[in-house]
Design a protein around this motif. Structure first.
Motif, PDB file in Angstrom:
ATOM      1  N   GLY A 276       0.820  -1.204   0.000  1.00 40.28           N
ATOM      2  CA  GLY A 276       0.000   0.000   0.000  1.00 40.28           C
ATOM      3  C   GLY A 276       0.853   1.252   0.000  1.00 40.28           C
ATOM      4  O   GLY A 276       1.771   1.402  -0.799  1.00 40.28           O
ATOM      5  N   ILE A 277       0.575   2.163   0.936  1.00 42.39           N
ATOM      6  CA  ILE A 277       1.368   3.378   1.103  1.00 42.39           C
ATOM      7  C   ILE A 277       2.385   3.213   2.232  1.00 42.39           C
ATOM      8  O   ILE A 277       3.575   3.465   2.075  1.00 42.39           O
ATOM      9  N   GLN A 278       1.912   2.729   3.384  1.00 41.15           N
ATOM     10  CA  GLN A 278       2.763   2.682   4.575  1.00 41.15           C
ATOM     11  C   GLN A 278       3.940   1.723   4.438  1.00 41.15           C
ATOM     12  O   GLN A 278       4.999   1.952   5.020  1.00 41.15           O
ATOM     13  N   GLY A 279       3.771   0.648   3.671  1.00 35.25           N
ATOM     14  CA  GLY A 279       4.806  -0.364   3.586  1.00 35.25           C
ATOM     15  C   GLY A 279       5.897  -0.097   2.580  1.00 35.25           C
ATOM     16  O   GLY A 279       6.713  -0.986   2.306  1.00 35.25           O
ATOM     17  N   THR A 280       5.950   1.114   2.032  1.00 34.98           N
ATOM     18  CA  THR A 280       6.941   1.415   0.991  1.00 34.98           C
ATOM     19  C   THR A 280       8.096   2.256   1.495  1.00 34.98           C
ATOM     20  O   THR A 280       9.005   2.575   0.722  1.00 34.98           O
ATOM     21  N   GLU A 281       8.094   2.622   2.756  1.00 38.23           N
ATOM     22  CA  GLU A 281       9.088   3.569   3.265  1.00 38.23           C
ATOM     23  C   GLU A 281      10.510   3.055   3.041  1.00 38.23           C
ATOM     24  O   GLU A 281      10.844   1.928   3.392  1.00 38.23           O
ATOM     25  N   GLY A 282      11.340   3.899   2.428  1.00 37.24           N
ATOM     26  CA  GLY A 282      12.729   3.569   2.184  1.00 37.24           C
ATOM     27  C   GLY A 282      12.966   2.692   0.977  1.00 37.24           C
ATOM     28  O   GLY A 282      14.114   2.295   0.718  1.00 37.24           O
ATOM     29  N   LEU A 283      11.923   2.373   0.194  1.00 31.54           N
ATOM     30  CA  LEU A 283      12.064   1.495  -0.970  1.00 31.54           C
ATOM     31  C   LEU A 283      11.763   2.252  -2.259  1.00 31.54           C
ATOM     32  O   LEU A 283      10.928   3.171  -2.264  1.00 31.54           O
ATOM     33  N   PRO A 284      12.393   1.861  -3.371  1.00 27.75           N
ATOM     34  CA  PRO A 284      12.066   2.494  -4.651  1.00 27.75           C
ATOM     35  C   PRO A 284      10.589   2.386  -5.029  1.00 27.75           C
ATOM     36  O   PRO A 284      10.051   3.263  -5.711  1.00 27.75           O
ATOM     37  N   VAL A 285       9.912   1.315  -4.561  1.00 27.69           N
ATOM     38  CA  VAL A 285       8.508   1.132  -4.904  1.00 27.69           C
ATOM     39  C   VAL A 285       7.634   2.235  -4.314  1.00 27.69           C
ATOM     40  O   VAL A 285       6.474   2.396  -4.701  1.00 27.69           O
ATOM     41  N   ALA A 286       8.186   3.043  -3.408  1.00 27.76           N
ATOM     42  CA  ALA A 286       7.436   4.163  -2.827  1.00 27.76           C
ATOM     43  C   ALA A 286       6.992   5.159  -3.883  1.00 27.76           C
ATOM     44  O   ALA A 286       6.074   5.959  -3.640  1.00 27.76           O
ATOM     45  N   MET A 287       7.586   5.126  -5.059  1.00 30.64           N
ATOM     46  CA  MET A 287       7.218   6.059  -6.115  1.00 30.64           C
ATOM     47  C   MET A 287       5.974   5.635  -6.877  1.00 30.64           C
ATOM     48  O   MET A 287       5.554   6.323  -7.811  1.00 30.64           O
ATOM     49  N   TRP A 288       5.339   4.523  -6.473  1.00 32.40           N
ATOM     50  CA  TRP A 288       4.222   4.021  -7.280  1.00 32.40           C
ATOM     51  C   TRP A 288       3.067   5.013  -7.424  1.00 32.40           C
ATOM     52  O   TRP A 288       2.463   5.068  -8.521  1.00 32.40           O
ATOM     53  N   PRO A 289       2.701   5.819  -6.394  1.00 36.33           N
ATOM     54  CA  PRO A 289       1.600   6.762  -6.646  1.00 36.33           C
ATOM     55  C   PRO A 289       1.912   7.758  -7.753  1.00 36.33           C
ATOM     56  O   PRO A 289       1.016   8.131  -8.531  1.00 36.33           O
ATOM     57  N   GLU A 290       3.172   8.198  -7.839  1.00 34.50           N
ATOM     58  CA  GLU A 290       3.553   9.127  -8.907  1.00 34.50           C
ATOM     59  C   GLU A 290       3.502   8.450 -10.274  1.00 34.50           C
ATOM     60  O   GLU A 290       3.046   9.037 -11.261  1.00 34.50           O
ATOM     61  N   LEU A 291       3.969   7.200 -10.327  1.00 37.53           N
ATOM     62  CA  LEU A 291       3.898   6.454 -11.587  1.00 37.53           C
ATOM     63  C   LEU A 291       2.456   6.292 -12.038  1.00 37.53           C
ATOM     64  O   LEU A 291       2.127   6.469 -13.216  1.00 37.53           O
ATOM     65  N   LEU A 292       1.583   5.945 -11.098  1.00 39.63           N
ATOM     66  CA  LEU A 292       0.170   5.766 -11.436  1.00 39.63           C
ATOM     67  C   LEU A 292      -0.455   7.084 -11.866  1.00 39.63           C
ATOM     68  O   LEU A 292      -1.178   7.137 -12.875  1.00 39.63           O
ATOM     69  N   ALA A 293      -0.189   8.159 -11.119  1.00 37.74           N
ATOM     70  CA  ALA A 293      -0.777   9.458 -11.459  1.00 37.74           C
ATOM     71  C   ALA A 293      -0.345   9.915 -12.847  1.00 37.74           C
ATOM     72  O   ALA A 293      -1.169  10.397 -13.643  1.00 37.74           O
ATOM     73  N   ASP A 294       0.933   9.755 -13.176  1.00 37.11           N
ATOM     74  CA  ASP A 294       1.426  10.146 -14.502  1.00 37.11           C
ATOM     75  C   ASP A 294       0.743   9.330 -15.587  1.00 37.11           C
ATOM     76  O   ASP A 294       0.339   9.861 -16.635  1.00 37.11           O
ATOM     77  N   TRP A 295       0.616   8.017 -15.342  1.00 39.50           N
ATOM     78  CA  TRP A 295      -0.022   7.156 -16.339  1.00 39.50           C
ATOM     79  C   TRP A 295      -1.493   7.525 -16.523  1.00 39.50           C
ATOM     80  O   TRP A 295      -1.989   7.581 -17.655  1.00 39.50           O
ATOM     81  N   LEU A 296      -2.184   7.775 -15.432  1.00 37.19           N
ATOM     82  CA  LEU A 296      -3.608   8.118 -15.522  1.00 37.19           C
ATOM     83  C   LEU A 296      -3.815   9.410 -16.313  1.00 37.19           C
ATOM     84  O   LEU A 296      -4.716   9.489 -17.161  1.00 37.19           O
TER      85      LEU A 296
END
Length: 303
Positions: A274-294
């Motif tokens: 989700g959101i909380q489990g991404t701290e310190g990981l590259p996958v933390a950028m997923w909301p930005e990737l999704l927003a750009d794609w949308l």
């Protein structure tokens, strides 16, 4: 971990619009809708709703709407709905980017509802129709779906099988379109193939009486057609619960049918981050990737 009864998510979100999916709750007298609080930190709740008989939508409005609405289906292994970790946490992040987010609960496939394993899909169909019927929907140029884990299976089912006639019309909302304008999937359950299936979700969907027809119907990589909306898929390679091959086989099927699809695989993240489990990981950028794609996806649809 104890459970507590809850009739409606209005209890948790008194300042948000909360919409019941159905005019009447499902008559399941042996079940009491309840929840579990799985976090010990009151500042970061992690509530899961179980025994759902009153599915609902909670509307999270952005300060500056961008015209894109997202029906969000959290996961929970087809046993519960993880409202906060994948639902409201995500909604608030996406609100900052201008997206209007509709977090929904949905009924489970193996709890005696009359549609059986198609029950969550019926709830998703009803939800997207209700969103499009809302008076406030006039400012939404696009409405699509975002699903996590088992919620990803529901979301992808809606994208693939939106035309199934699963329930009698309840009101004027049921005259509206069920096809989502886009489909975004986070570490989704996709396949019932025993080599890659998530055992828990497969058991809840098909029980012990699975047959080849059921396996094919609920293996969504086998249900892709040319009418599917553009898709965004994201998974972590170290996911030991729902293995990344679920996303890979779905992406391959989309490619085979010429469906616009973007997929991201991250080395680390595990499952259910989700959101909380991404701290310190590259996958933390997923909301930005999704927003750009949308944004790009919806602009191309207009074009």
């Amino acid at each position: 971990m104890s459970t507590e009864p809850i009739i409606s998510m209005r209890t948790w979100f008194p300042d948000q619009l909360v919409i019941p999916l159905w005019p009447e709750p499902d008559a399941m007298p042996e079940m009491q809708q309840c929840y579990q609080e799985r976090s010990s930190d009151p500042e970061r709740p992690d509530r899961a709703v179980l025994n759902i008989t009153r599915p609902e939508i909670v509307v999270f409005k952005p300060e500056h709407p961008n015209g894109i609405g997202i029906l969000l289906l959290p996961g929970g292994g087809y046993q519960r709905v993880a409202v906060d970790r994948e639902g409201t946490d995500t909604a608030r992040v996406l609100n900052k980017a201008g997206f209007t987010v509709f977090v929904m609960t949905y009924r489970m496939p193996n709890e005696g509802h009359y549609l059986g394993p198609l029950t969550p899909l019926a709830d998703a169909q009803r939800a997207i129709r209700l969103i499009r019927y809302l008076p406030a929907a006039h400012y939404l140029s696009h409405v699509g779906v975002l699903g996590f884990s088992a919620g990803g299976h529901v979301a992808a089912s809606l994208a693939l099988q939106y035309a199934k006639n699963l329930y009698p019309a309840q009101d004027r909302a049921d005259s509206l379109e069920t096809r989502p304008d886009f489909c975004a999937l986070m570490y989704p359950v996709i396949s019932m193939d025993s080599t890659i299936a998530h055992v828990g979700s497969k058991t809840e969907l098909l029980g012990s009486l699975e047959n080849d027809e059921d396996i094919t119907l609920f293996s969504l990589e086998k249900q892709v057609s040319v009418s599917v909306a553009p898709c965004f898929i994201l998974h972590a390679s170290d996911d030991e619960s729902v293995v990344a091959e679920n996303s890979i086989v779905f992406w391959q099927a989309l490619r085979e049918y010429g469906i616009a699809a973007e997929m991201h695989l991250f080395e680390k993240g595990g499952h259910g981050f989700g959101i909380q489990g991404t701290e310190g990981l590259p996958v933390a950028m997923w909301p930005e990737l999704l927003a750009d794609w949308l944004q790009k996806c919806c602009q191309e649809c207009v074009g």
